[in-house]
Write an enzyme that holds these catalytic residues in place. Structure first.
Site, PDB file in Angstrom:
ATOM      1  N   HIS A   5      -9.498   6.809   3.923  1.00  0.00           N
ATOM      2  CA  HIS A   5      -8.772   7.115   2.679  1.00  0.00           C
ATOM      3  C   HIS A   5      -8.726   8.604   2.382  1.00  0.00           C
ATOM      4  O   HIS A   5      -7.852   9.069   1.635  1.00  0.00           O
ATOM      5  CB  HIS A   5      -9.425   6.356   1.518  1.00  0.00           C
ATOM      6  CG  HIS A   5      -8.539   6.169   0.319  1.00  0.00           C
ATOM      7  ND1 HIS A   5      -7.423   6.936   0.065  1.00  0.00           N
ATOM      8  CD2 HIS A   5      -8.617   5.279  -0.715  1.00  0.00           C
ATOM      9  CE1 HIS A   5      -6.863   6.539  -1.071  1.00  0.00           C
ATOM     10  NE2 HIS A   5      -7.555   5.539  -1.554  1.00  0.00           N
TER      11      HIS A   5
ATOM     12  N   ASP B 218      10.081  -1.626   8.452  1.00  0.00           N
ATOM     13  CA  ASP B 218      10.836  -2.480   9.382  1.00  0.00           C
ATOM     14  C   ASP B 218      10.654  -1.955  10.804  1.00  0.00           C
ATOM     15  O   ASP B 218      11.061  -0.834  11.118  1.00  0.00           O
ATOM     16  CB  ASP B 218      12.316  -2.458   8.976  1.00  0.00           C
ATOM     17  CG  ASP B 218      13.194  -3.316   9.868  1.00  0.00           C
ATOM     18  OD1 ASP B 218      12.671  -3.953  10.805  1.00  0.00           O
ATOM     19  OD2 ASP B 218      14.416  -3.333   9.626  1.00  0.00           O
TER      20      ASP B 218
END
Length: 461
Positions: free
Chosen positions: A169, A382
Site C-alpha cells: 500500500h 478490461d
C-alpha cells in the site's frame, strides 16, 4: 435492503498452481532511487492490500489464454510503470526509499475446477478462499526488499478467469493501482501505450518546510479502548442498496439534506444503525472514518495520472448518546462536515503532522470504517473479456484485530439492477438488532432486511 444470496456453503474446488515467476519489464528501465511522498510513508499504509476481479467467459475470445495475454501485457505495462518492478529500501530514520531495480513482480498461473456462477449471483467481499485464489508466496509479503505486487491469474472451468493481486500500500492508493491495472488491460487489448499518463512526482505531497499543524486532526486522538464494542465472533453480512432503498432513506431526512450523496446517506445510516445495535455506553465517543481523495483539493490539483497515495482519513466524532438519540439528519450532517473539513490547508496540515509525529497511526477505537471503491475504476478494467463481474477489495478488514469495517462496491447485472453492495463486519450478537434498525429507514412495501453471509466456500489443493 434487498437480500443478497448467501455464499455457497458446500462447494469444494481444487486449484492447481504453477511455480511463481518474476515478470519484469520487456525493455530496460532506469536504475534509480525514488523518494516516496510523506503521505505514502505513513505507518497506516505499511501493509499489503488484496484486490480481485472476476471475468466471465467471452465466446469471442475462444482459444485465447488469459494467463498468456495478461502476463505479456503486464511486462509491457511495467515499462511505463517501472517503479512497481522495484523494491523498497530503508532510508534515513524510518523513511522508505524505492530502488528501481527492474526485477519485476510475482506472477502465478493457476487453474481452478469451479465456475464463476458457483460464487453466487452477486460477488462481494469478503471473497471466500482467497488463500487459493492468491497464493501467499513465502517471504514475499514484507514491506522492505520484496516484490511490490503479487498477481495470480486463475482460469475457471466455465471459460472465465479470476485476476487476484496484492499490493504494498505504500506505493499506491486504490485509484493509483486501478490506473496501473487499467494500463495492463490496455496493453492486453493491443494498445501501444497507456491512455492515462503515469505521473510519479511524489514531492507534491510532502510536508511543508518547516512543517506546521494548523488544523485539528481527530484521526489521531488518543482514546481509551473501553471495549464497549463486543469484537468477538465477527461475522460479515451484505446488503444491496438500489435507488429504491436510498430514496426510502431520503424520506427520513430534512429537506435541506435530501440531495446529499448516496455515499453520505448510506454511511450516516449504517453508522447510526450499527452503533445502536452495538449499544456502547452512551457517553462513549464514537466515530466514523473514511478515505478522501485529495487529488483535486490542492492548488493546482495533482496532475492527471498521479498514482501514489493521495488519500487521507476524514473523521466525524460525537457521543453515542447524541448519535443514537438524534434523528438521522444529525449523523448525516456530521459526515458531510467531515468531508467539507478536508480543504487544501487541511491536507497540508495533515501531511505536516505525519512528519512531526513519529510513528503516527490512525486510532480506530470505537470507529466505523467504510471503504468506498464504487468510483475507483476497478469495474472498468478490461483485458479483452469485457468488464469484470466484480472488481474491488477482497477483504473487509486488513489488520491484527477485527474492526467495525465495511466495503461499498458497485453492482450491475446488465438487466437494470444497479446499486451498491455494502458488506459489513459485525459481532454475531448484533446482527438481528442491526437489521431491525435498518428496516426503520428502508422498509417501504417491497424493501427487506439484510442477509447474513454463510460459511465461505471450501477448497482443496
Amino acid at each position: 435492503m434487498s437480500i443478497i444470496a448467501p455464499s455457497p456453503t458446500s462447494l469444494a474446488f481444487t486449484v492447481r498452481r504453477c511455480e511463481p515467476e518474476l515478470v519484469a519489464p520487456t525493455k530496460p528501465t532506469p536504475h534509480e532511487f525514488k523518494q516516496l511522498s510523506d503521505l505514502d510513508d505513513q505507518d497506516c499504509f505499511r501493509f499489503q492490500i488484496q484486490l480481485i476481479q472476476f471475468y466471465r467467459c467471452d465466446p469471442s475470445m475462444h482459444g485465447k489464454d488469459p494467463v498468456k495475454i495478461i502476463r505479456e501485457a503486464l511486462a509491457q505495462a511495467l515499462v511505463f510503470y517501472h517503479p512497481y518492478a522495484g523494491r523498497l529500501r530503508k532510508g534515513p530514520g524510518r523513511k522508505l526509499i524505492l530502488e528501481c531495480t527492474g526485477e519485476g513482480v510475482i506472477f502465478i498461473e493457476a487453474d481452478a475446477d469451479v465456475t464463476l456462477e458457483q460464487f453466487g449471483e452477486i460477488i462481494h467481499p469478503p471473497i471466500p478462499c482467497m488463500d487459493k485464489l492468491l497464493y501467499d508466496v513465502p517471504g514475499s509479503g514484507e514491506i522492505l526488499d520484496c516484490p511490490l505486487l503479487l498477481i495470480q491469474v486463475t482460469r475457471l472451468r466455465c471459460g472465465g478467469f479470476i485476476f487476484a493481486y496484492r499490493l504494498n500500500h505504500t506505493m499506491s492508493d486504490a485509484i493509483g493501482i486501478a490506473q496501473f491495472i487499467g494500463a495492463v488491460g490496455e496493453m492486453a487489448r493491443d494498445e501501444c501505450a497507456p491512455s492515462i499518463p503515469h505521473v510519479w512526482q511524489r514531492d507534491l505531497l510532502n510536508a511543508r518546510n518547516p512543517p506546521r499543524v494548523t488544523c485539528t486532526h481527530h484521526q489521531f486522538d488518543e482514546l481509551p479502548d473501553t471495549n464497549d464494542y463486543p469484537f468477538q465472533d465477527m461475522v460479515p453480512c451484505s446488503l444491496f442498496f438500489g435507488s429504491i432503498e436510498v430514496n426510502a432513506i431520503r424520506e427520513h431526512l430534512p429537506s435541506h439534506l435530501e440531495k446529499s450523496s448516496t455515499f453520505d446517506i448510506i454511511t450516516a445510516c449504517i453508522w447510526r444503525c450499527s452503533t445502536r445495535a452495538l449499544r456502547p455506553d452512551l457517553e462513549t465517543q464514537v466515530r466514523v472514518m473514511f478515505a478522501i481523495n485529495v487529488r483535486g483539493k490542492l492548488s493546482p490539483p495533482l496532475p492527471t495520472g498521479y498514482y501514489g497515495n493521495a488519500i487521507l482519513a476524514a473523521v466525524a466524532t460525537t457521543t453515542a448518546r447524541k448519535l443514537c438519540e438524534n434523528p438521522l439528519g444529525y449523523a448525516l450532517e456530521l459526515v458531510k462536515m467531515a468531508k467539507a473539513n478536508v480543504t487544501m490547508e487541511y491536507v497540508h496540515s495533515y501531511t505536516d503532522l505525519v512528519v512531526i509525529k513519529d510513528k503516527l497511526d490512525l486510532n480506530r477505537v470505537q470507529c466505523y470504517l467504510p471503504t468506498n471503491s464504487t468510483r475507483v475504476g476497478f469495474e472498468e478494467v478490461d483485458f479483452g473479456w469485457g468488464k469484470p463481474a466484480y472488481g474491488g477489495p477482497a477483504n473487509l478488514w486488513t489488520g491484527p484485530n477485527p474492526k467495525l469495517a465495511s466495503s461499498y462496491t458497485s453492482f450491475s447485472n446488465g438487466k437494470g439492477k444497479n446499486g451498491i453492495v455494502v458488506s459489513i463486519l459485525l459481532p454475531n450478537v448484533a446482527h438481528e438488532i442491526f437489521k431491525k434498525e435498518l428496516e426503520v429507514y428502508t422498509l417501504k412495501g417491497h424493501a427487506i432486511g439484510g442477509q447474513y453471509l454463510s460459511t465461505p466456500i471450501k477448497s482443496s489443493m
